[in-house]
Write a protein that holds these residues in place. Structure first.
Motif, mmCIF file in Angstrom:
data_model
loop_
_atom_site.group_PDB
_atom_site.id
_atom_site.type_symbol
_atom_site.label_atom_id
_atom_site.label_comp_id
_atom_site.label_asym_id
_atom_site.label_seq_id
_atom_site.Cartn_x
_atom_site.Cartn_y
_atom_site.Cartn_z
ATOM 1 N N LYS A 80 0.854 -1.189 0.000
ATOM 2 C CA LYS A 80 0.000 0.000 0.000
ATOM 3 C C LYS A 80 0.891 1.241 0.000
ATOM 4 O O LYS A 80 1.982 1.221 0.586
ATOM 5 C CB LYS A 80 -0.896 0.048 1.246
ATOM 6 C CG LYS A 80 -1.985 -1.004 1.296
ATOM 7 C CD LYS A 80 -2.820 -0.833 2.563
ATOM 8 C CE LYS A 80 -3.903 -1.895 2.659
ATOM 9 N NZ LYS A 80 -4.726 -1.732 3.903
ATOM 10 N N VAL A 81 0.422 2.319 -0.618
ATOM 11 C CA VAL A 81 1.157 3.588 -0.588
ATOM 12 C C VAL A 81 0.170 4.737 -0.361
ATOM 13 O O VAL A 81 -1.038 4.626 -0.663
ATOM 14 C CB VAL A 81 1.946 3.845 -1.887
ATOM 15 C CG1 VAL A 81 3.011 2.799 -2.098
ATOM 16 C CG2 VAL A 81 1.016 3.915 -3.080
ATOM 17 N N LYS A 82 0.710 5.836 0.181
ATOM 18 C CA LYS A 82 -0.058 7.062 0.362
ATOM 19 C C LYS A 82 0.864 8.240 0.093
ATOM 20 O O LYS A 82 1.977 8.300 0.615
ATOM 21 C CB LYS A 82 -0.607 7.148 1.791
ATOM 22 C CG LYS A 82 -1.450 8.390 2.051
ATOM 23 C CD LYS A 82 -1.980 8.382 3.487
ATOM 24 C CE LYS A 82 -2.818 9.624 3.764
ATOM 25 N NZ LYS A 82 -3.330 9.640 5.157
ATOM 26 N N TYR A 83 0.423 9.159 -0.742
ATOM 27 C CA TYR A 83 1.249 10.309 -1.069
ATOM 28 C C TYR A 83 0.347 11.508 -1.299
ATOM 29 O O TYR A 83 -0.883 11.383 -1.493
ATOM 30 C CB TYR A 83 2.129 10.030 -2.280
ATOM 31 C CG TYR A 83 1.388 9.676 -3.542
ATOM 32 C CD1 TYR A 83 1.141 10.637 -4.523
ATOM 33 C CD2 TYR A 83 0.931 8.381 -3.760
ATOM 34 C CE1 TYR A 83 0.458 10.304 -5.692
ATOM 35 C CE2 TYR A 83 0.253 8.045 -4.912
ATOM 36 C CZ TYR A 83 0.020 9.005 -5.881
ATOM 37 O OH TYR A 83 -0.668 8.678 -7.024
ATOM 38 N N LEU A 84 0.949 12.676 -1.268
ATOM 39 C CA LEU A 84 0.211 13.949 -1.375
ATOM 40 C C LEU A 84 -0.936 13.996 -0.374
ATOM 41 O O LEU A 84 -1.999 14.570 -0.625
ATOM 42 C CB LEU A 84 -0.303 14.153 -2.797
ATOM 43 C CG LEU A 84 0.778 14.274 -3.894
ATOM 44 C CD1 LEU A 84 0.138 14.438 -5.262
ATOM 45 C CD2 LEU A 84 1.734 15.400 -3.593
ATOM 46 N N LYS A 85 -0.736 13.338 0.784
ATOM 47 C CA LYS A 85 -1.617 13.350 1.945
ATOM 48 C C LYS A 85 -2.939 12.626 1.761
ATOM 49 O O LYS A 85 -3.523 12.173 2.736
ATOM 50 C CB LYS A 85 -1.886 14.797 2.391
ATOM 51 C CG LYS A 85 -0.650 15.515 2.900
ATOM 52 C CD LYS A 85 -0.999 16.880 3.451
ATOM 53 C CE LYS A 85 0.248 17.581 3.991
ATOM 54 N NZ LYS A 85 -0.070 18.916 4.549
#
Length: 457
Positions: free
Chosen positions: A108-113
């Motif tokens: 899983k990834v999360k970016y730009l909040k």
């Protein structure tokens, strides 16, 4: 590896006595032990548990990316190249090369909040190498214990194939994940190898250092010196001495060292000296059981001579005064029999007294006379399962002043001592070891058993 460790046992600080038994493990045996050890290590590596991982990495131009890996499971382990080497004079070294692991998990990834993505991945670990050195000690009961001296593991490459999500994104942090996984794997491999080695100890503790033979005797197989290790074989020097149960009395003779021949066709060779066999004779003599009664039914029916006062009166006139009564002879050892080994021949020299009795009609025994007897018998020995068994053949009935009073000897299979030989005596074993295709040869001063082995599951 297991067989090698199983035989590298009991390392006392000093040499005290010469061995009665020697056990040699050849290169063929070492290779078989390596196969067992690799199977154990392979099973342990399959149990690797990689915890969920998470981290942050900066990816241009989007900035920080938070990632997590979860549900990692090993799907395949390969150990195509391995070697188990005996280090001359010291110990054992196990090397594994070109090994590989295959894993599967989720990412899983999360970016730009607020942007999230996820999927699964396959992981291939290649070029895995493991090298470990092993130490063998003994506990205070004379049983073996093995431990790891050193271990190193390195991962050659980690390749990840992602599934699902945006490929442009996970390709940006692929290297960061690969580095983290490599570090985690390298930390876990050596502890697992150490566990596989430690798991051998319960098996090694089954070694019959003191093996019960019967109600009278037991045999001790503790080592009397450190193993003799070359780059192709190891030799264990075992005490190989019989004792009366509960009373370890030394015989009035000692073991003489002997040299094993250079053999390599079998996995293992055992040399059993005349000292070991003679210590058994001493034990049974001390226990007072080397005696037997001979009755007429033990004389071959074809013999013209019968065990009666009438027949004996021909040789001993004093016996003729008795009516024609059946007789019984009590043969009792007056000293411990002596066993000698010559090529293809085992001879037993025994000295005994023969007390003759007439059996009265009311079954009471009337003593007639006592004779001194010197007897010589041949022995045949063979491997029966995991025991050493044997039988005896009489050369003659004995030598004394009324020579050859029996035209044929009593039936050997009726002798209690022969029955004991037939039951066999335990050989040095560990766990569920099985001897395969065993052969025995009698050489000068010792017997040599050549055999392959199997460890049963």
């Amino acid at each position: 590896m297991f067989l090698c460790l199983a035989l590298l046992t009991l390392l006392p600080a000093t040499v005290s006595i010469s061995p009665g038994v020697k056990v040699e493990l050849t290169q063929k045996g070492i290779d078989y032990g390596r196969q067992l050890g690799i199977a154990s290590i392979q099973s342990k590596l399959k149990s690797i548990r990689i915890p969920d991982m998470s981290g942050k990495t900066r990816v241009s131009p989007i900035g920080k990316v938070k990632y997590s890996l979860s549900g990692l499971q090993i799907t395949e382990v390969g150990l195509p190249k391995s070697a188990l080497d005996l280090v001359t004079g010291s110990g054992v070294r196990l090397s594994i090369g070109d090994a590989y692991l295959k894993l599967r998990g989720n990412w899983k990834v999360k970016y730009l909040k607020f942007i999230k993505d996820h999927g699964s991945f396959d992981l291939n670990v290649n070029g895995l190498t493991i090298t470990t050195s092993l130490k063998i000690d003994s506990d205070d009961t004379g049983r073996p214990a093995v431990s790891t001296i050193s271990c190193s593991a390195s991962v050659g490459s980690v390749k990840i194939k992602f599934h699902g999500g945006a490929s442009w994104l996970y390709n940006l942090f692929r290297n960061a994940i690969s580095k983290a996984l490599r570090k985690t794997l390298e930390k876990q491999i050596c502890p697992l190898v150490g566990t596989a080695v430690s798991d051998l100890n319960p098996e090694l503790k089954t070694m019959n250092v003191l093996a019960k033979v019967d109600q009278y005797a037991e045999i001790e197989y503790s080592m009397v010196s450190s193993p003799v290790i070359s780059n192709t074989s190891l030799v264990l020097n075992l005490k190989g001495e019989f004792y009366n149960i509960g009373k370890h009395q030394e015989p009035p003779f000692t073991a003489t060292d002997f040299s094993m021949p250079t053999e390599a066709n079998n996995m293992m060779y055992m040399g059993i000296s005349a000292f070991t066999v003679n210590s058994a004779a001493f034990v049974y003599t001390t226990a007072g059981i080397l005696s037997l009664y001979i009755t007429d039914d033990m004389i071959p029916k074809s013999s013209p001579f019968r065990l009666t006062t009438k027949s004996f009166g021909i040789f001993v006139p004093q016996v003729a005064k008795f009516p024609d009564l059946p007789m019984k002879l009590l043969v009792k050892a007056v000293k411990s029999p002596t066993v000698t080994f010559e090529p293809d021949n085992m001879t037993i020299q025994a000295a005994a007294t023969v007390t003759a009795y007439a059996i009265q009609p009311n079954t009471t025994l009337s003593p007639l006379f006592v004779l001194s007897l010197e007897s010589s018998v041949s022995g045949r020995v063979f491997v029966s399962g995991i025991k050493l068994a044997g039988e005896v053949t009489f050369h003659d009935a004995g030598t004394f002043h009324c020579d050859n009073f029996l035209s044929e000897p009593p039936q050997a299979d009726r002798f209690p001592s022969t029955e004991r030989l037939a039951k066999g005596y335990p050989l040095p074993m560990i766990g569920k070891m099985k001897l395969v295709s065993s052969q025995l040869h009698i050489l000068k001063d010792y017997m040599l058993i050549g055999t392959d082995v199997q460890f049963m599951g």
